[in-house]
Design an enzyme around this catalytic site. Structure first.
Site, mmCIF file in Angstrom:
data_model
loop_
_atom_site.group_PDB
_atom_site.id
_atom_site.type_symbol
_atom_site.label_atom_id
_atom_site.label_comp_id
_atom_site.label_asym_id
_atom_site.label_seq_id
_atom_site.Cartn_x
_atom_site.Cartn_y
_atom_site.Cartn_z
ATOM 1 N N ASP A 140 -5.962 8.550 6.316
ATOM 2 C CA ASP A 140 -4.857 7.854 5.660
ATOM 3 C C ASP A 140 -4.516 8.579 4.364
ATOM 4 O OD1 ASP A 140 -6.807 7.126 3.837
ATOM 5 O OD2 ASP A 140 -6.620 4.972 4.166
ATOM 6 N N ARG A 187 -3.016 -6.289 1.842
ATOM 7 C CA ARG A 187 -3.166 -5.373 0.705
ATOM 8 C C ARG A 187 -1.785 -4.928 0.270
ATOM 9 N NH1 ARG A 187 -6.772 0.170 0.331
ATOM 10 N NH2 ARG A 187 -5.583 0.744 2.196
#
Length: 580
Positions: free
Chosen positions: A471, A191
């Protein structure tokens, strides 16, 4: 690589010339960077930047214009049927390669930590292995220059099958060896950073390069041919797309890079994260624009909740409930993922489910409860037609896989492309203002923010905190929610008004609790070590509180990486909105 030093004013950073019009922060020209930034790859970075940067800025400006309209009362919605009619015809994405036809469980984590990458690419102690591993340059990784360079190196060595790591003790003695098994690995995926993020350590024509383009160019250059020769597919995740024109841009970027590297167009495959409110209304158009390279779409639920709040932050009638109360139980969230599945399966692409953020916990009782939460979530996702899901910890690979195995074994296939959810043509995707809104909700947001910012201060992009993996996306939810509640002066369910004074009071209470927890966890450690850890949490508290109480809402925590070796630049990024 031939280099020469130049100085660029008005910054104090010394820049080193890599090629015509290409400069690197001299502090960032480490031995690892030199080995990865060959003359050929630097030339490709510059070529891609010069071809696509102007349009990237145009797309970012369009984002700001749309947000201004939402702040003035407009609402996002489905596009007029005549704006993009091709997307609503009978078409299919390009055929999917064999090695991406089974993606029941994908494990995700920061790309820069070699031990974590090895664990993601390996079997667990009980023999389970994910079908795919998404190595993340974005929400799970703080984009410091050393992290980015180590991440590229890790992806390169993973593709080559050589990635290893030695754990050592305080004296440097080897304790344990970690290594991947190149003959028993999940699908390797990367990603890249989103459209809005730029890399401050590398300039082309005095303009910082796009972080996502840098990640994409470096990892493709160093791994694509290696993977192709192994009969594997170079595979990427593209985050935070907001509009079909952004998907068109990414598709053009991929085709350009393939052409420059002599790779057949469409060889690189991508899954786009549908994690913004605007994109939820344009899934069919977005998938159409990416059809040459698309493997599917993913329902990135945590960033989606952040986007819901951010996009509608000025709408008094759409103030969101406690973050922990918003899940797939909410009608607009369920409609969003069912619409994703319908769009993907109608056009031959995979509809991937969301993240299980749980961590195992320290006791058998807690681990059992955590497994139950993961299984319940994945049973729901499998039941509505998702082809697979995400987990953040290897412990949950087996439990998460079981609901999908039960569905797929009954079908005798590796996916659920035959499932088309029954929905209205244009389902209701707009978030609703509901209860609960509680002091505990404020407390959770504050506590997550302190924990996350303490990790951020130590160059981590994700932290295990209160039995969850937090996160950047979950930090963004926390600060956006408190900002929205403050902005509208809401009254909580118990009659308490949300004010700056209340938020500061909760910060005071939570830092006291956290300092007490540090003392318990670090019992037996030196007083200096305990105090240093407590001080790092106090610094994190001050930083988080400042962001929570800002008058103007910043679009993201930051849009820039830190300039390596420049402490003033690091500090400035958190004191001001770097997305302007």
């Amino acid at each position: 690589m031939a280099v020469s030093s130049i100085d660029v004013e008005p910054t104090s950073t010394t820049w080193t010339k890599l090629a015509d019009g290409v400069e690197i922060n001299q502090e960032a020209l480490t031995p690892k960077a030199e080995s990865l930034l060959t003359d050929e790859v630097v030339a490709l970075v510059a070529k891609v930047h010069r071809r696509f940067e102007h349009e990237r800025q145009t797309l970012l400006a369009a984002r700001r214009t749309r947000q201004d309209a939402y702040d003035d009362g407009a609402l996002p919605g489905f596009l007029p049927q005549d704006e993009h009619p091709e997307a609503h015809t009978d078409w299919q994405v390009d055929p999917l390669p064999d090695d991406i036809l089974q993606r029941r469980v994908e494990i995700t984590g920061p790309v820069n930590d070699p031990k974590m990458v090895i664990n993601m690419l390996s079997r667990t102690d009980d023999g389970h292995r994910a079908d795919a591993a998404m190595l993340d340059f974005e929400d799970a990784m703080k984009p410091t220059w050393p992290n980015v360079m180590q991440g590229v190196q890790n992806v390169k060595e993973a593709a080559e099958g050589t990635l290893s790591f030695t754990k050592t003790d305080a004296d440097g003695n080897a304790i344990k060896e970690y290594a991947i098994d190149p003959d028993d690995m999940p699908l390797l995926m990367v990603r890249v950073r989103g459209l809005h993020l730029y890399e401050s350590n590398l300039l082309v024509n005095n303009i910082p390069v796009s972080g996502g383009l840098l990640d994409l160019v470096l990892t493709t250059y160093h791994t694509a041919q290696t993977l192709i020769e192994q009969g594997k597919t170079p595979k990427y995740y593209i985050p935070k797309v907001e509009h079909y024109k952004e998907a068109r841009w990414w598709n053009a970027v991929l085709s350009f890079i393939e052409d420059e590297l002599g790779i057949e167009e469409g060889t690189i495959k991508t899954t786009l994260l549908i994690e913004t409110l605007e994109a939820a209304f344009q899934m069919e158009e977005i998938l159409y624009e990416m059809r040459t390279h698309a493997a599917g779409l993913n329902g990135g639920r945590w960033d989606k909740i952040f986007s819901d709040i951010k996009v509608l932050k000025s709408h008094e009638d759409r103030v969101m409930a406690d973050r922990n109360s918003i899940g797939m139980n909410r009608s607009w969230m369920a409609n969003y993922v069912k619409q994703l599945i319908r769009v993907c399966h109608t056009h031959g692409a995979f509809g991937m489910g969301g993240m299980a953020p749980q961590t195992p916990g320290r006791t058998e009782e807690l681990r059992k409860k955590q497994v139950e939460k993961v299984v319940a979530d994945k049973e729901f996702e499998a039941s509505i037609g998702h082809d697979g899901c995400w987990v953040s910890h290897p412990y949950f690979i087996g439990p998460a896989m079981q609901p999908f195995n039960e569905k797929l074994e009954a079908k005798g296939t590796t996916h659920q492309l035959d499932v088309i959810p029954d929905l209205p043509e244009q389902p209701d995707l707009l978030p609703k203002s509901t209860s609960p809104k509680t002091l505990d909700g404020v407390r959770v947001n504050v506590r997550v923010a302190i924990g996350y910012m303490q990790g951020w201060g130590n160059d981590y992009g994700c932290v295990a905190w209160d039995n969850r993996m937090e996160d950047l996306a979950t930090f963004e939810i926390s600060r956006a929610q408190v900002w929205q509640w403050l902005h509208h002066g809401i009254t909580l369910d118990d009659g308490t008004e949300v004010t700056p004074e209340l938020v500061t009071h909760v910060f005071d209470e939570e830092i006291a609790v956290i300092e007490s927890e540090v003392e318990d966890v670090m019992e037996g450690a030196s007083d200096d070590a305990v105090e240093a850890t407590k001080a790092s949490f106090r610094t994190a508290r001050a930083c988080a509180e400042q962001i929570f109480l800002e008058d103007d809402f910043r679009a993201f925590l930051t849009c820039s990486s830190e300039r390596y070796g420049d402490a003033a630049h690091r500090k400035a990024l958190l004191e001001e909105d770097s997305c302007v």
